[in-house]
Design an enzyme around this catalytic site. Structure first.
Site, PDB file in Angstrom:
ATOM      1  CD  GLU A  50      25.369 -51.808  27.087  1.00 21.60           C
ATOM      2  OE1 GLU A  50      26.544 -52.165  27.344  1.00 21.60           O
ATOM      3  OE2 GLU A  50      24.468 -51.818  27.946  1.00 21.60           O
ATOM      4  CG  PHE A 112      20.734 -45.272  39.138  1.00 17.96           C
ATOM      5  CD1 PHE A 112      21.993 -45.627  39.604  1.00 17.96           C
ATOM      6  CD2 PHE A 112      19.987 -46.214  38.438  1.00 17.96           C
ATOM      7  CE1 PHE A 112      22.499 -46.897  39.392  1.00 17.96           C
ATOM      8  CE2 PHE A 112      20.488 -47.493  38.231  1.00 17.96           C
ATOM      9  CZ  PHE A 112      21.746 -47.836  38.700  1.00 17.96           C
ATOM     10  CD  GLN A 113      21.745 -47.703  34.960  1.00 14.01           C
ATOM     11  OE1 GLN A 113      20.674 -47.804  34.409  1.00 14.01           O
ATOM     12  NE2 GLN A 113      22.587 -48.723  35.111  1.00 14.01           N
ATOM     13  CE  LYS A 162      11.343 -46.383  33.117  1.00 17.00           C
ATOM     14  NZ  LYS A 162      11.714 -46.908  34.438  1.00 17.00           N
ATOM     15  CG  MET A 471      50.876 -52.158  14.757  1.00 16.66           C
ATOM     16  SD  MET A 471      51.950 -52.614  13.376  1.00 16.66           S
ATOM     17  CE  MET A 471      50.742 -53.004  12.095  1.00 16.66           C
TER      18      MET A 471
END
Lengths: 568, 201
Positions: A50, A112-113, A162, A471
Site C-alpha cells: 500500500e 480483526f483488521q 464495510k 548519507m
C-alpha cells in the site's frame, strides 16, 4: 436508482474526473473493489504494497496536476499508507486516500483488521473523514477533493466502514457545492501587503528570490520568470522549488542550504532582501536561523497563514495565492538591472563552484547524474528518494520544464523513488521518467517492480549502488568518529539478475566509459529497465552545512584528514 | 521572537461534530502548545460550538496557536481577545471541611464573596463560585486553612463586550452559515498575516 455506498464512491470519483487510482484490496474495502470492476473508466493499478499506492498517487499528482487517488483496506492496509500520506502532507501534494473500515457495529471492539486510521492520520492529513452513513459519502468525497486540491494542497483520507459500502443504498446525489464555512483559502492579497512588498523590492540593492514548491503548485512559473527578469533578481530554488525556473536560465543560481550550491548559500548571506515565494524556511534551507541571511529583510508570500512568521520573521508578509499575488505585484515592481549585485553573484559563482568530480578508478556517482542530464537534455522527469543520490540529482541534473524533479522533500522518505516514478510516468506518459535511487531506498520498495512490469509502466531505474546507506554513512564519517555501525549493506542482491527475474532488462555499469552507452541502451529499450551503477562507495556530498550551523561553517570540500585518522 | 510568557484568551467558533475536540487537542499536543484551560459548549447557532482557550505563551507562540487553529477545517473563526474589552468568567465547585465548630466562619467567607453553598454535609460543604480567575483564587486561598477536599473549575469562558464600532460578535458575517460562504481573504483577524508581523526592525 438507488446505489450502494461502493457504487456511490465510484460515481463520485467519476464526477471528480478520476481515471486512474492505485490500491490493493482487502476484506473491509472489498465492496468498493466489487463496484470498481463495473466502472472500467476508472483504471485501478494494483500494487504490491500500500505504501506504493499512496506514493504512486503522489508522483501522479505532481506530474499530472490532478488529485492522486489511492485505496487500501482497513488495519494494516491503511497503516501501510501512513508514510506516503505523511510525505504528501509535508510536500503539499493533493491526494485522496480511500480506506475500508470494519463494519460500524465492530468499530471500537478491536475487531480483526481494525485500526483507528482517522485517529492515526489526524496530524498527517489536511483533513480526514470517517463516513458513517451512506448519504454522507458523496458530500465527503466532494469535500475531500476540494480540500486536497485547493489552498495549500494536501492529503485527505476518507474512511468508510464495510457495511456503509455494501449494505445500504441511496440515490446518488452529487452536491453542487461544498459546505465548509471554516475553509476559505486565500486568493488575492490585501493591497497594503502588496504595496509594502513592492516597496521593499524596489528599494533593495541586493535582492534574491527564494522560489519554493508554491511556485509549481500555483503554476506561477511564468510570473516568477517575469519578476526575476523585470528587476534582474537572481533566483534560488529550494529542493522542491527546483524546475520552477529552467536550471540554465541566466538568473537561476541553484539550490541553497545544507547540500545546496555553495554560491547559492553565499548569495543569501550577502543579500539585503529575500523575496520568498511559496517556501517555508525549512531548517535544511536556513541552518541556524539567527545567522541566516543576516543582512536581509524578508518578503514572504505564502497561501498558508501559519507559515508566515513561523520560522523566519517577515518584514512584509503577504498572504495569498502566489500566482495571483505575483500578478498583483508585477506592475508595482520597477524595472531594474542590479548590475553590481549580479556581478557580485557571478563572482560568488566563480569562487564557490561545485567540486570537481574525483579522479578515481571507481565510478563517481555524480558522474552518472551529469551524463544522465546530458543524455536527456534536462527533458526527462527525475524521481528520487532521500539521501546522497537525491542531493546529487539536485546539484548536477538540469531541469527545463516545471515539475520534472519529483522528490520526497519534507519527509525525506527512502523508497519513494520507485512507486512515485510509476505514478509520475502515468501522469506524463509522454515523458521519459528516471527513477534515481540508492541501493538502500530501492530495496525498500522494489516489490513494486512487479507493478511496473504488470502495467508496462516505462520507467528507467538508475541505482547508484554504493553498498552503504550513503548519507548516514557520511554523517558517521563526519560526526560519529567513522563508526560505520549498521550502514553497510553486505548482502545486496544482484540487481541485474533481479531485473531478469522480473523479466525486464538489467544493465550493470562499473566504469565511466560505460555510463553513456548504458543510458542510451536503457532509453532505447522499451519498458522498464534497471541500470545498476556500481559507484565509488565512500563518496560524500559537498558542500555541506552541518545541521544547525550556518554558511560560515560550510564544508565546501571534504575536511582535511588530521594525523593518524585516515579512513580505511 | 518576544520572550514574555503570558496568558492569552482565545475564542473559537467551531463545527459541532465528533472529533473536533480531538483535532484541536492533537494540534496543541503535536506543536507543543500549552493550554491553561479550555471550555466548550454550544453557541447561539445550531451546529456550531464556541470554545474559550487560555493559552500560555509568548507573542510568537500565541500567533502560531491562532493560525494553526484557524487552519483546521472544522474551526470557523479564531480571535485572540486578550487585549479587548471582555467579560470573562469561570465557575468553581469547592468542597471544604466544615463542621459545627467552624461552619459559621466558612459561611461568612462565602457570603463576602457572593458565592453560594450548594450542599451541606456533616463534615463538609460544597461552595459554588462564579467570577474572574483572581476572585476564585482568592476564595480558594481563604478556604485552604479549613482543608479543601475537592475542587473543580470549568476553565474560563470569555466574550467580547458590545463594541462602539457596532461589532458585537465573532460570528458577525456568518449569516452565510448554512450556505457555502466562498471567496478569498481571511475569515478572522488571524489570517491577515497580522499587523504585528512586520515589526522586525
Amino acid at each position: 436508482m438507488e446505489l450502494t455506498g461502493a457504487e456511490i464512491v465510484c460515481e463520485s470519483l467519476l464526477k471528480e474526473g478520476v481515471d486512474v487510482m492505485f490500491g490493493l484490496p482487502g476484506g473491509a474495502v472489498l465492496p468498493l473493489y466489487g463496484a470498481l470492476a463495473k466502472y472500467p473508466a476508472i483504471r485501478h493499478v494494483l500494487v504490491r504494497h500500500e505504501q506504493a499506492a499512496v506514493m504512486a498517487a503522489d508522483g501522479y499528482a505532481r506530474t499530472s496536476g490532478k488529485v492522486g487517488v489511492c485505496s487500501a483496506t482497513s488495519g494494516p492496509g491503511a497503516t501501510n499508507l501512513v508514510t506516503g500520506i505523511a510525505s504528501a502532507m509535508m510536500d503539499s501534494i493533493p491526494i485522496v486516500a480511500i480506506t475500508g473500515q470494519v463494519p460500524r457495529a465492530a468499530i471500537g471492539r478491536d475487531a480483526f483488521q481494525e485500526t483507528d486510521v482517522t485517529g492515526i492520520t489526524l496530524p498527517i492529513t489536511k483533513h480526514n473523514y470517517l463516513v458513517m452513513n451512506v448519504e454522507d459519502i458523496a458530500p465527503a468525497i466532494k469535500e475531500a477533493f476540494h480540500i486536497a486540491r485547493t489552498g495549500r494542497p494536501g492529503p485527505v483520507l476518507v474512511d468508510i466502514p464495510k457495511d456503509v459500502l455494501l449494505d445500504e443504498r441511496t440515490e446518488f446525489v452529487w452536491p453542487d457545492k461544498v459546505h465548509l464555512p471554516g475553509y476559505n483559502p486565500p486568493g488575492e492579497a490585501p493591497q497594503e501587503q502588496i504595496d509594502r512588498a513592492a516597496e521593499l523590492i524596489n528599494q533593495a540593492e541586493r535582492p534574491v528570490i527564494l522560489a519554493g514548491h508554491g511556485v509549481l503548485i500555483s503554476r506561477a512559473y511564468d510570473e516568477l520568470r517575469l519578476l526575476a527578469e523585470k528587476a534582474q533578481i537572481p533566483v534560488i530554488t529550494t529542493l522542491l522549488g527546483i524546475s520552477s525556473l529552467p536550471t540554465d536560465h541566466y538568473l537561476n543560481i541553484g539550490m541553497p542550504g545544507m547540500h545546496g550550491h555553495a554560491y547559492a548559500s553565499w548569495t543569501i548571506d550577502k543579500a539585503d532582501l529575500l523575496i520568498s515565494l511559496g517556501m517555508r524556511f525549512d531548517d535544511r534551507v536556513t541552518g541556524r536561523v539567527k545567522d541566516f541571511a543576516p543582512n536581509a529583510k524578508v518578503v514572504h508570500v505564502d497561501i498558508d497563514a501559519s507559515e508566515l512568521n513561523k520560522n523566519v520573521k517577515a518584514d512584509a508578509p503577504v498572504l495569498g495565492d502566489l500566482k495571483v499575488v505575483l500578478n498583483q505585484l508585477l506592475p508595482k515592481v520597477e524595472t531594474n538591472v542590479h548590475l553590481e549585485w549580479i556581478k557580485h553573484v557571478d563572482t560568488l559563482r566563480a569562487e564557490h563552484p561545485l567540486n570537481e568530480l574525483p579522479d578515481s578508478q571507481e565510478l563517481p556517482p555524480q558522474y552518472v547524474l551529469t551524463q544522465l542530464a546530458r543524455a536527456t537534455r534536462g527533458e526527462s522527469i527525475v524521481v528520487t528518494g532521500v539521501g546522497q543520490h537525491q542531493m546529487w540529482a539536485a546539484q548536477y541534473c538540469n531541469f527545463q520544464e516545471p515539475n520534472t524533479l519529483i522528490t520526497s522533500g519534507g519527509l525525506g522518505s527512502m523508497g519513494f523513488e520507485v512507486p512515485a516514478a510509476l505514478g509520475a510516468k502515468m501522469g506524463r506518459p509522454d515523458k521519459t521518467v528516471w527513477s534515481v535511487a540508492g541501493d538502500g531506498g530501492f530495496q525498500m520498495t522494489l516489490c513494486d517492480l512487479a507493478t511496473a512490469v504488470e502495467n508496462n509502466i516505462d520507467v528507467k531505474f538508475a541505482i547508484l549502488n554504493n553498498g552503504v546507506l550513503g548519507m548516514v554513512h557520511q554523517w558517521q564519517e563526519l560526526f560519529y568518529e567513522k563508526d560505520y555501525f549498521s550502514t553497510v549493506y553486505s548482502g545486496n542482491p544482484d540487481f541485474v539478475k533481479l531485473a531478469e527475474a522480473y523479466g525486464i532488462a538489467g544493465i550493470r555499469v562499473n566504469k565511466r566509459e560505460e555510463v553513456e552507452g548504458a543510458i542510451q541502451q536503457a532509453l532505447e529499450t522499451p519498458g522498464p529497465v534497471i541500470v545498476d551503477f556500481v559507484v565509488k562507495p565512500d563518496e560524500n556530498v559537498y558542500p555541506m552545512i552541518p545541521a544547525g550551523e550556518s554558511v560560515n561553517e560550510m564544508l565546501e570540500q571534504p575536511p582535511v584528514e588530521t594525523s593518524g585518522e585516515k579512513a580505511v | 521572537m518576544s520572550t514574555n510568557s503570558d496568558l492569552h484568551t482565545i475564542v473559537a467558533l467551531v463545527e459541532d461534530r465528533p472529533g473536533v475536540l480531538t483535532r484541536i487537542a492533537s494540534m496543541f499536543r503535536r506543536r507543543g502548545f500549552n493550554i491553561a484551560s479550555l471550555a466548550v459548549g454550544k453557541s447561539e447557532q445550531a451546529g456550531l460550538s464556541r470554545m474559550t482557550f487560555v493559552v500560555e505563551g509568548d507573542e510568537y507562540t500565541v500567533n502560531q496557536v491562532t493560525k494553526q487553529l484557524d487552519k483546521l477545517i472544522d474551526v470557523i473563526r479564531v480571535t485572540d481577545i486578550t487585549t479587548q474589552e471582555i467579560v470573562a468568567r469561570e465557575l468553581a465547585l469547592i468542597k471544604v471541611h466544615a463542621n459545627t465548630a467552624n461552619r459559621g466562619e466558612v459561611i461568612q467567607i462565602v457570603q463576602l464573596f457572593r458565592a453560594n453553598i450548594v450542599d451541606v454535609g456533616a463534615q463538609s460543604v460544597v461552595i459554588e463560585i462564579t467570577g474572574e480567575e483572581d476572585k476564585i483564587n482568592a476564595l480558594h486561598d481563604l478556604l485552604e486553612p479549613f482543608g479543601i477536599i475537592e475542587m473543580l473549575r470549568t476553565g474560563l469562558v470569555a466574550m467580547v463586550r458590545g463594541q462602539s464600532d457596532g461589532r458585537t460578535s465573532d460570528s458577525v458575517g456568518l449569516e452565510a452559515y448554512g450556505q457555502s460562504s466562498n471567496g478569498h481573504g481571511g475569515h478572522s483577524s488571524v489570517t491577515e498575516a497580522s499587523p504585528n508581523a512586520a515589526k522586525q526592525d
